[in-house]
Write a protein that holds these residues in place. Structure first.
Motif, PDB file in Angstrom:
ATOM      1  N   ASN A 147      69.481  36.987 -19.384  1.00  0.00           N
ATOM      2  CA  ASN A 147      68.774  38.229 -19.087  1.00  0.00           C
ATOM      3  C   ASN A 147      69.501  39.502 -19.439  1.00  0.00           C
ATOM      4  O   ASN A 147      68.887  40.484 -19.825  1.00  0.00           O
ATOM      5  N   ILE A 198      71.474  47.269 -24.515  1.00  0.00           N
ATOM      6  CA  ILE A 198      70.779  47.729 -25.722  1.00  0.00           C
ATOM      7  C   ILE A 198      71.520  48.946 -26.266  1.00  0.00           C
ATOM      8  O   ILE A 198      71.649  49.959 -25.577  1.00  0.00           O
ATOM      9  N   ASN A 205      70.057  51.414 -22.154  1.00  0.00           N
ATOM     10  CA  ASN A 205      69.439  50.985 -20.886  1.00  0.00           C
ATOM     11  C   ASN A 205      70.454  51.053 -19.743  1.00  0.00           C
ATOM     12  O   ASN A 205      70.684  50.072 -19.051  1.00  0.00           O
ATOM     13  N   GLN A 258      70.504  51.972 -16.788  1.00  0.00           N
ATOM     14  CA  GLN A 258      69.942  52.110 -15.454  1.00  0.00           C
ATOM     15  C   GLN A 258      69.679  50.703 -14.920  1.00  0.00           C
ATOM     16  O   GLN A 258      69.389  49.795 -15.698  1.00  0.00           O
ATOM     17  N   MET A 259      69.725  50.560 -13.601  1.00  0.00           N
ATOM     18  CA  MET A 259      69.497  49.224 -13.049  1.00  0.00           C
ATOM     19  C   MET A 259      68.046  48.793 -13.168  1.00  0.00           C
ATOM     20  O   MET A 259      67.734  47.625 -12.966  1.00  0.00           O
ATOM     21  N   SER A 260      67.144  49.734 -13.504  1.00  0.00           N
ATOM     22  CA  SER A 260      65.748  49.337 -13.725  1.00  0.00           C
ATOM     23  C   SER A 260      65.546  48.782 -15.128  1.00  0.00           C
ATOM     24  O   SER A 260      64.538  48.124 -15.393  1.00  0.00           O
ATOM     25  N   ASN A 261      66.481  49.037 -16.018  1.00  0.00           N
ATOM     26  CA  ASN A 261      66.338  48.549 -17.401  1.00  0.00           C
ATOM     27  C   ASN A 261      67.422  47.573 -17.820  1.00  0.00           C
ATOM     28  O   ASN A 261      67.307  46.935 -18.859  1.00  0.00           O
ATOM     29  N   LEU A 298      68.865  44.374 -16.252  1.00  0.00           N
ATOM     30  CA  LEU A 298      68.461  43.593 -15.090  1.00  0.00           C
ATOM     31  C   LEU A 298      69.398  42.429 -14.841  1.00  0.00           C
ATOM     32  O   LEU A 298      69.524  41.530 -15.671  1.00  0.00           O
ATOM     33  N   ILE A 299      70.037  42.460 -13.679  1.00  0.00           N
ATOM     34  CA  ILE A 299      70.844  41.319 -13.264  1.00  0.00           C
ATOM     35  C   ILE A 299      69.950  40.392 -12.442  1.00  0.00           C
ATOM     36  O   ILE A 299      68.898  40.796 -11.951  1.00  0.00           O
ATOM     37  N   THR A 332      68.198  38.338  -9.627  1.00  0.00           N
ATOM     38  CA  THR A 332      67.966  38.452  -8.183  1.00  0.00           C
ATOM     39  C   THR A 332      67.939  37.036  -7.606  1.00  0.00           C
ATOM     40  O   THR A 332      67.972  36.048  -8.354  1.00  0.00           O
ATOM     41  N   ALA A 388      65.499  35.571  -6.559  1.00  0.00           N
ATOM     42  CA  ALA A 388      64.306  34.883  -7.073  1.00  0.00           C
ATOM     43  C   ALA A 388      64.548  34.270  -8.450  1.00  0.00           C
ATOM     44  O   ALA A 388      63.816  33.375  -8.874  1.00  0.00           O
ATOM     45  N   ASP A 389      65.566  34.744  -9.145  1.00  0.00           N
ATOM     46  CA  ASP A 389      65.847  34.232 -10.489  1.00  0.00           C
ATOM     47  C   ASP A 389      66.845  33.081 -10.466  1.00  0.00           C
ATOM     48  O   ASP A 389      67.125  32.500 -11.506  1.00  0.00           O
TER      49      ASP A 389
END
Lengths: 738, 287
Positions: free
Chosen positions: A649, A653, A661, A663-666, A668-669, A671, A673-674
């Motif tokens: 993941n 970039i 990217n 930012q933590m919104s772009n 992605l480490i 979670t 759920a992953d």
């Protein structure tokens, strides 16, 4: 069997309660009288000539402290291995985000506003933005040839051996940069005047920072003091970068007449400007006999080091030394180079070059198995190192180790044989979800490479207090990994005292000896041993003083200190007798010992969305004696999560040499759920030179997940993935054709 | 933080009427509901706005009311409230699922449906579900209130029918979903707390072996959340046993106009949007 009182037990974290309750103070939490807030003006282009610095007219600049390269009292460099990296760019910039001007103001928001009002004019120059361009010397941006370091490891005659091969395979593998995403961004508070320099902050290596400040200010060593504050994670990202930040904060303070200055990066600045894992390109040419015996390896291992040398030669070294994996290979050549590019310098990150090269060799083995018509487990069975075998550098495997048994345990746990047979049948249906199982076998050398530990010459000490406590004095830092707790366990064990009697002094260069940097999986294995030996020496002192008859160590210490004024014992690193290393030829014992592991993954790839979900993950490792099972399992789980992120993941970039990217919104480490449940197993074989038999384990779990996952992708989809991160976009191209 | 709170002002009306008056008087005041979209660029110093109209306290914009034919949601209905509503769970499962995959719990407890719509992000999670359910929006101003179909609301990237003196006040869904089918899938960069790379929501009804009603909507494949009307046209009226997969797939490619950005590529979005459509159609199966 556990013959120990404290070792091998899940003693509670020393600082755990303070962290959980929020009582722990991190750098940005400290309240300091008269504090100024610092900010950094940076280059927006990857390479160019600075033609002017303009401060917006009409803005009250008199309220601000302003520092440029001209204000530096000593040499304008952040001292690491070399002095090639300026503290502030002067005349030229060599990467985007390179610091040029520093500002400070009592109001943190004002200083952010001011940052936008400084304009730096830069006349762009052609930039090198990747490994290929750097190799072509198009243009030369560092030294004569863009090469920070070259390493050659050679044994036998790989060309001649390859000629006899039944299978000859030539494949190239790529890995991307990775951001650490420690919870706490970098933060430092500096105070500097002619009287001395004091720096407090988030860091892994107080004495590295000390060295850099000493070089920058040219003050006597004892006038520079560095104190580590509670640190919210590092993963290598606070190995070298805090030296830069400390220089900046101290320079602002120097200019401000000694007022304290804090620089605390926000997440965006931290992600954009600080170090990342080195991107890599590894070409492997191999030859195998028809029965799967590995005959020869020719490995070209290249790292993108970024604009300045920083630690790249050392990262390269560890990567090269792990490049042939845990395999017996009589004829091999490993050629490694770290290259300059116009990106922010890449730095230490858990694994330190080894995840990159191990990814390549572990993928290569599965490709070879497929071409040979062998099961990947059978191919490894033929070639895994055994006790007594010679490794790439000629190092003889002294440790008793059974890698085949380690591998088989992991394969049994994941039910490899059954899934290996069943999944292709399931995958032949039109269900878009395909299943695969794969694994990797690998090792990680503990401690500094080669003669590194001897050169570090580390010292740790214990001190008895008047209250009857014992203080551990070491420069090794707690950053969430559990160093404090392990030190306390080891010291308590040596002294035959309760763990609560032990306190760990804050790493303060004015107080603690230099036990070396907190890196390289060396803290438990190397520094822990020094703490143990200092503890044994203290016990001996107390015994000889006749103070331990009733067994109460606290009372004995109190009495001793009352009688003699002080009680202090220390221990200095001594290399194990057998270790021989030649830096010139790269022959000998690259590491005193290795941790060994086999990681196995069971995964699903959904061909509707090209998403990969890990369904089960097994991590079996041999790390000597496990000192604290809870902390050790936590290290493994965290490392596996980071490894899964890197594998699937986490994609940096790059646009014009800058992380787009950031930012933590772009970026992605993984979670919860992953992630699958990560099942951790330890084989315990005590290592004679580690405290209580322990080896290092912090970096090991980063090495194995990515190749295990991609080997499982190969099994699921019958494709040949050769790069990480294997994002859904990359996987789509592999499956559907680019 | 790089945003400058000292340079900003926040107007906080105590009633909807006052809010509409302020909206008319200060059209430059950016409406602020849960703030979950605005606070991100604000903290990064990238939000140009300096004046905000804080709607958070307006009780008139809260609440979910159910009548025989309709469900009406106040614009400040939170994702968490959508997710927890039993009737919505039963009759509008796509909306519930899309609310549940919007950010994390903290975001779901603060972010609102109206805010999600007004923000106009093409990647927002609930708009495709609202489009698939044929939602209507109530837009209010001092001039009065008007109902518009949500399907025509977005007119371009971050552009909409909302006039400078208007606020979104209510969202209306018609009931009578019996016998319908619902499909929603979001493909993000990870399994939780991710912004969508592609999402597809559909609602339809099969009768007499034919697809009699269908609304298909997508996120992150155009400058705004869109209805795939070309694709709907190809499929409507077709027997479910002989759906024109290939023609529908082609029509979808004409309906969407994805781009390359930090999160994914246009190629990936095209292919996965097509895959989602086919997955949805296969789910209809032989009735």
């Amino acid at each position: 069997m556990n013959d120990f009182a404290h070792i091998g037990r899940s003693v509670q974290r020393k600082e755990g309660r303070a962290k959980v309750t929020g009582a722990a103070s991190f750098t940005d939490d400290l309240r300091i009288e008269g504090l100024l807030h610092g900010a950094t003006v940076r280059s927006r282009v990857p390479r160019g000539r600075i033609t002017g610095i303009h401060f917006e007219e009409g803005f009250p600049w008199a309220e601000f402290v302003i520092v440029t390269a001209r204000d530096i009292p000593g040499k304008n460099a952040v001292a690491h291995l070399m002095l090639d990296q300026p503290c502030l760019a002067d005349g030229v910039v060599n990467h985007a985000e390179e610091p040029i001007v520093l500002l400070a103001h009592p109001d943190p928001l004002r200083v952010q506003d001011a940052r936008e009002r400084v304009r730096v004019d830069v006349e762009p120059l052609p930039a090198v933005l990747g490994i290929e361009e750097s190799l072509r010397c198009d243009p030369v941006i560092w030294g004569q040839d863009n090469i920070f370091k070259t390493i050659l490891i050679a044994k036998g005659d790989p060309e001649a051996a390859a000629a006899l091969g039944h299978l000859r395979l030539d494949a190239t593998y790529h890995t991307g940069a990775q951001e650490h995403v420690y919870i706490e961004p970098n933060a430092i508070i500096g105070e500097a005047s002619a009287g001395g320099v004091l720096v407090r902050g988030s860091m892994q290596c107080p004495y590295y920072v000390h060295h850099a400040l000493h070089e920058l200010f040219q003050l006597p060593l004892e006038k520079v003091r560095v104190v580590q504050v509670e640190t919210g994670g590092g993963f290598g990202g606070k190995e070298d970068y805090p030296s830069m930040l400390a220089c900046h904060a101290a320079l602002l303070s120097w200019k401000a007449g000694g007022r304290p200055v804090k620089i605390a990066y926000d997440r965006e600045e931290d992600m954009a400007c600080t170090t990342k894992r080195h991107p890599s390109r590894t070409r492997i040419r191999s030859a195998f006999a028809a029965d799967g015996t590995l005959l020869s390896l020719d490995v070209e291992f290249l790292l993108d080091g970024g604009a300045y040398m920083t630690l790249s030669p050392v990262v390269l070294s560890r990567g090269a030394l792990h490049a042939s994996g845990p395999y017996r290979c009589p004829d091999l050549r490993i050629r490694a180079r770290a290259l300059a590019t116009n990106t922010p310098p890449h730095g230490a990150f858990r694994g330190f070059g080894a995840p990159q090269s191990l990814f390549a060799i572990e993928r290569h083995m599965d490709e070879a198995a497929q071409r040979l018509g062998l099961d990947p487990a059978d191919l490894r069975r033929k070639n895994l190192l055994c006790t007594g075998d010679a490794m790439a550098t000629g190092q003889i495997m002294r440790d008793e180790v059974d890698l085949v048994a380690l591998m088989d345990r992991a394969l049994t746990e994941i039910r490899y044989a059954e899934k290996r047979a069943a999944y292709p049948v399931l995958n032949a249906t039109d269900d878009p979800v395909k299943r695969g199982v794969g694994f990797s076998v690998f090792m990680h050398g503990g401690g500094f490479t080669g003669s590194g530990e001897t050169m570090l010459n580390s010292v740790a000490a214990l001190e008895g207090t008047a209250e009857g406590q014992v203080r551990v004095l070491a420069a090794s830092t707690e950053m969430g990994q559990g160093a404090n707790t392990v030190f306390a366990q080891v010291a308590a064990e040596a002294l035959q005292a309760p763990v609560d009697l032990i306190v760990v002094a804050p790493p303060d260069t004015g107080l603690v000896p230099n036990s070396g940097p907190t890196v390289a999986s060396r803290t438990t294995q190397v520094v822990g041993k020094l703490v143990l030996d200092a503890g044994l020496a203290m016990r001996k002192t107390l015994l000889e003083a006749g103070l331990l008859q009733d067994g109460d160590v606290g009372t004995a210490i109190r009495t001793y200190v009352a009688r003699h004024g002080a009680l202090r014992t220390e221990s200095r690193y001594q290399k194990p007798d057998f270790v021989e290393w030649d830096d010139a030829t790269y022959r000998g014992d690259a590491y005193a010992t290795y941790a060994w592991a086999c990681y196995a993954a069971d995964l699903r790839v959904d061909l509707v969305s090209y998403e990969t979900q890990v369904a089960d993950f097994v991590a079996v490792q041999e790390v000597g004696r496990v000192l604290n099972p809870t902390l050790a399992a936590g290290q493994i789980e965290g490392g596996v999560a980071q490894g899964i992120g890197w594998g699937l993941n986490e994609e940096v970039i790059w646009r014009q040499g800058s992380m787009a990217n950031h930012q933590m919104s772009n970026y992605l480490i993984a979670t919860a759920a992953d992630l699958p449940r990560i099942r951790v197993f330890f084989e315990e074989r005590p290592y004679a030179y580690g405290p209580g038999g322990a080896k290092g384990l912090g970096e090991l779990p980063m090495d194995g997940p990515a190749p295990a996952l991609l080997n499982a992708v190969q099994h699921a989809l019958q494709v040949v993935p050769r790069q990480v991160p294997m994002t859904p976009e990359v996987l789509m191209d592999l499956v559907e054709g680019g | 933080m790089r945003g400058q709170p000292s340079l900003c002002d926040v107007l906080t009306p105590r009633s909807l009427d006052e809010a509409l008056s302020l909206r008319a008087a200060c059209p430059e005041a950016r409406p602020l509901a849960g703030g979950t979209d605005l606070m991100v660029p604000f903290a990064a110093g990238r939000l140009p706005d300096r004046l905000f109209l804080n709607l958070w306290g307006l009780e008139e914009l809260r609440g979910i009311t159910v009548s025989e034919d309709e469900v009406t949601l106040g614009a400040l209905t939170l994702f968490r409230e959508v997710a927890a509503h039993p009737l919505l769970q039963r009759e509008f499962p796509n909306l519930v699922r899309s609310a549940k995959v919007t950010g994390a719990l903290a975001i779901q407890s603060r972010g609102s449906l109206g805010g999600n719509i007004a923000n106009g992000s093409p990647a927002a999670d609930t708009p495709p579900s609202l489009l698939a359910y044929g939602a209507d929006l109530e837009l209010s101003s001092l001039r009065g209130a008007r109902w518009v179909p949500y399907a025509g609301f977005h007119t371009g990237y971050k552009c909409s029918l909302l006039a400078s003196d208007e606020l979104i006040t209510r969202i209306r869904l018609s009931r009578s979903r019996e016998g319908g089918f619902h499909y929603f899938r979001k493909v993000g960069t990870r399994q939780a707390q991710a912004i969508a790379k592609v999402s597809l929501a559909a609602w339809g009804r099969v009768a007499g072996g034919r697809l009699q009603e269908l609304r298909l909507a997508l996120g992150s494949v155009a400058p705004m959340p869109i209805r795939a009307t070309g694709t709907e046209g190809i499929l409507l009226g077709q027997p479910v046993t002989e759906l024109p997969f290939e023609a529908a797939h082609q029509a979808l490619q004409a309906d969407i106009s994805p781009i390359d950005d930090l999160r994914s590529s246009a190629r990936f979005r095209r292919r996965v949007a097509g895959n989602l459509l086919l997955e949805m159609l296969r789910g209809l199966g032989p009735a």
